[in-house]
Structures are given as C-alpha cells and as structure tokens.
Design an enzyme around this catalytic site. Structure first.
Site, PDB file in Angstrom:
ATOM      1  N   LEU A  33      47.721  51.593  39.059  1.00 51.48           N
ATOM      2  CA  LEU A  33      46.680  51.154  38.117  1.00 51.48           C
ATOM      3  C   LEU A  33      46.825  49.695  37.718  1.00 51.48           C
ATOM      4  CD1 LEU A  33      46.390  54.119  35.564  1.00 51.48           C
ATOM      5  CD2 LEU A  33      45.400  53.901  37.857  1.00 51.48           C
ATOM      6  N   GLU A  35      44.323  46.532  35.342  1.00 54.48           N
ATOM      7  CA  GLU A  35      43.348  46.437  34.233  1.00 54.48           C
ATOM      8  C   GLU A  35      41.973  46.996  34.621  1.00 54.48           C
ATOM      9  OE1 GLU A  35      43.429  45.496  31.027  1.00 54.48           O
ATOM     10  OE2 GLU A  35      45.599  45.340  31.181  1.00 54.48           O
ATOM     11  N   HIS A  37      41.239  49.570  36.540  1.00 50.15           N
ATOM     12  CA  HIS A  37      41.219  51.028  36.338  1.00 50.15           C
ATOM     13  C   HIS A  37      41.143  51.356  34.843  1.00 50.15           C
ATOM     14  CE1 HIS A  37      43.532  50.877  40.267  1.00 50.15           C
ATOM     15  NE2 HIS A  37      42.584  51.751  40.560  1.00 50.15           N
ATOM     16  N   ARG A 187      45.680  46.202  45.971  1.00 51.37           N
ATOM     17  CA  ARG A 187      46.185  45.541  47.185  1.00 51.37           C
ATOM     18  C   ARG A 187      46.522  44.059  46.958  1.00 51.37           C
ATOM     19  NH1 ARG A 187      42.327  49.315  49.927  1.00 51.37           N
ATOM     20  NH2 ARG A 187      43.627  50.661  51.218  1.00 51.37           N
TER      21      ARG A 187
END
Ligand code: PAF
Length: 286
Positions: A33, A35, A37, A187
C-alpha cells in the site's frame, strides 16, 4: 480491525453488516500500500458504513515473464496502514482459496481488453476481471473503489459490472501523485535513481497534452506527438504506447469530439519497470 482469511467467513461478515443496515465499501488491492491506496479507503469510508480491503497478489493477471514473484509483499505493514486509514476489515485469501484445484472459469471482457495495456499484456484483463468478479461474489460490496491510474482497468470493470448486472457501484478515484507529478504506484519502488529522476516526464507529457487540448487542439495525432516528444527526452524510459481514445470503447480518436482518455505506458531501461499513467479530458471515467 478484523482480518479474515476464509471466503465463507468474509461473506458472512458482509452479510451480517448489511443485515444490520450498514453498506459495505470495498477496495481490492494487491498490497504494498501507498498513499494512493489509502485515498481509496478514505473514499470508500465516505460512501459506506463499513470498509473492506482485500490483499491478494493475483497470479492470473501476471504474464509468465512478469513480476508476480518479486511483486512487493508487506502484509503486516499493509494491515497497519489500512487500519489507520479507517478500514474495518482486511480480507487476505490464499491463492488456493481463489483458484482451487481444477479451477477453469475465467471472465473475458471482449473488445476493450486487447488495446493499450492489453496489447503487451495478453490475458492481463482476463485475470483482473476474473479475480474482481470473484472478490465481488465473496465480499458482496455495495460500492467498490478503484484508482484512475489504471484507467483501462476501471473501464473494463465498469463494462463487466454493467454487462453482468452486478449490483455494485464503481467509483473511479483520482490518481495520487508525488510532488514531481509521478503517479503513485507500488512499482515505483523498483526504479533506479536515474529512472526515478526521469519518470515524472510521463506526467509532464500528459500535462503538456492537456495544455494543447485546452488551447483548442483536437487532432489526436498532434496530442500523441506532444506526449511522445517529451518521452524522447529520456533515454531511460522506453515508450510502449501513447493512445488517444474514447473513454468507453477505447477506440482511437483522430478528432477529439467527445471525452478522451490519453494513456501512456513505458518500460524503464535499467530495471525493466513498467509505468503507466493517463489523463481524461472533456469528461471523466465515471
Ligand atoms: O489494481 C489492482 O491492484 C489489481 O488489478 C486488482 C484490482 C486488485 C485486481 O487484482
């Protein structure tokens, strides 16, 4: 915050909430996770009485040479972040729960999954649609929130929901960006220092395309050329595609005369990281 691993327990939990008059908001994730998400969780919180997030790195949406094995996994940290963002329940199924032995059923959303990211990731959206439908059947949410960075994913899921009469409202949440404009993504953690320094060029290209559009330009090709010319400033970002398409059928627009999605994808040269971003002009994904 509740942590649920089994599918029947998850369904029972949602049903009991709904029986007691609460709505269930759902944020499906693959974990790691950031920010972005957390902003999805906050949006779900605003729309629903209870919020469920799933963490499942879905093997069916990764190609054989993609990053399934190395995809970042940090369950404990994710649960902590989710709880602080107001999540009520994290659903963490095992691959065997989702794809048991002899699993044979997949969802194929036709026509809009072969272009853009689908062109270089065959089978990707089949994996996404399949897992999202399964998660909807397990979590039985009233509302589900997806990030607009994955615009094609949002469009594919909305199509599936409409085509299959699924009783779920889909919200497309705005893309969260780093200060230099780079879209937040799990990523981004793969990027080398040089790649990270060049990565904001993706959004810079899209921003300049927006300026052209706002100045009255409506030729799809000119908008494309503008984004390509900015990409070409970097030797570390290898452009995969820039497309100027309508926001429902994903058909290329020679002349922009309706809401348009300008989407770009590239692969970085040093770490082979795939980055995507987009903007929507003249409308939105909702
Ligand atoms: O966007 C993602 O993280 C994934 O594609 C999703 C929607 C969780 C399905 O695996």
């Amino acid at each position: 915050m509740k942590i649920v691993n089994s599918c029947p327990e998850m369904r029972d939990y949602s049903r009991s909430l709904q029986k007691n008059g609460s709505t269930v908001g759902f944020v499906p994730t693959m974990g790691a996770l950031h920010e972005g998400h957390l902003s999805l969780l906050k949006i779900a919180r605003r729309h629903c009485g209870r919020v469920v997030m799933s963490v499942f790195v879905n093997p069916a949406q990764f190609g054989p040479s993609e990053d399934f094995e190395k995809y970042p996994r940090q369950l404990e940290k994710d649960c902590e972040l989710a709880e602080n963002a107001g999540c009520d329940c994290v659903f963490i199924p095992s691959p065997r729960d989702i794809y048991p032995e002899n699993y044979n059923t997949y969802v194929n959303v036709e026509n809009i999954t072969g272009a853009l990211c689908g062109a270089s990731r065959p089978g990707h959206f089949r994996g996404v649609a399949t897992v999202v439908l399964k998660l909807f059947n397990i979590v039985i949410p009233d509302t589900a929130v997806f990030g607009s960075k994955d615009a094609q994913q949002v469009i594919v899921i909305k199509r599936m929901v409409e085509d299959l009469n699924l009783p779920v409202r889909i919200i497309a949440a705005p893309t969260l960006r780093e200060e230099d404009g780079l879209a937040m993504s799990s990523r981004n953690a793969y990027l080398s220092a040089g790649e990270r320094a060049d990565a904001p060029l993706i959004y810079k290209g899209l921003t300049e395309a927006r300026e052209l559009y706002e100045g009255g330009e409506r030729a799809g090709q000119s908008i494309k050329n503008c984004v390509v010319s900015i990409f070409n400033r970097s030797r570390l970002l290898k452009l995969e595609y820039v497309e100027v398409v309508d926001t429902t059928q994903l058909k290329p627009l020679d002349v922009i005369n309706r809401p348009v999605l300008i989407a770009a994808a590239c692969r970085t040269v040093e770490t082979g990281t795939r980055l995507i971003d987009n903007i929507v002009l003249g409308g939105d994904l909702d």
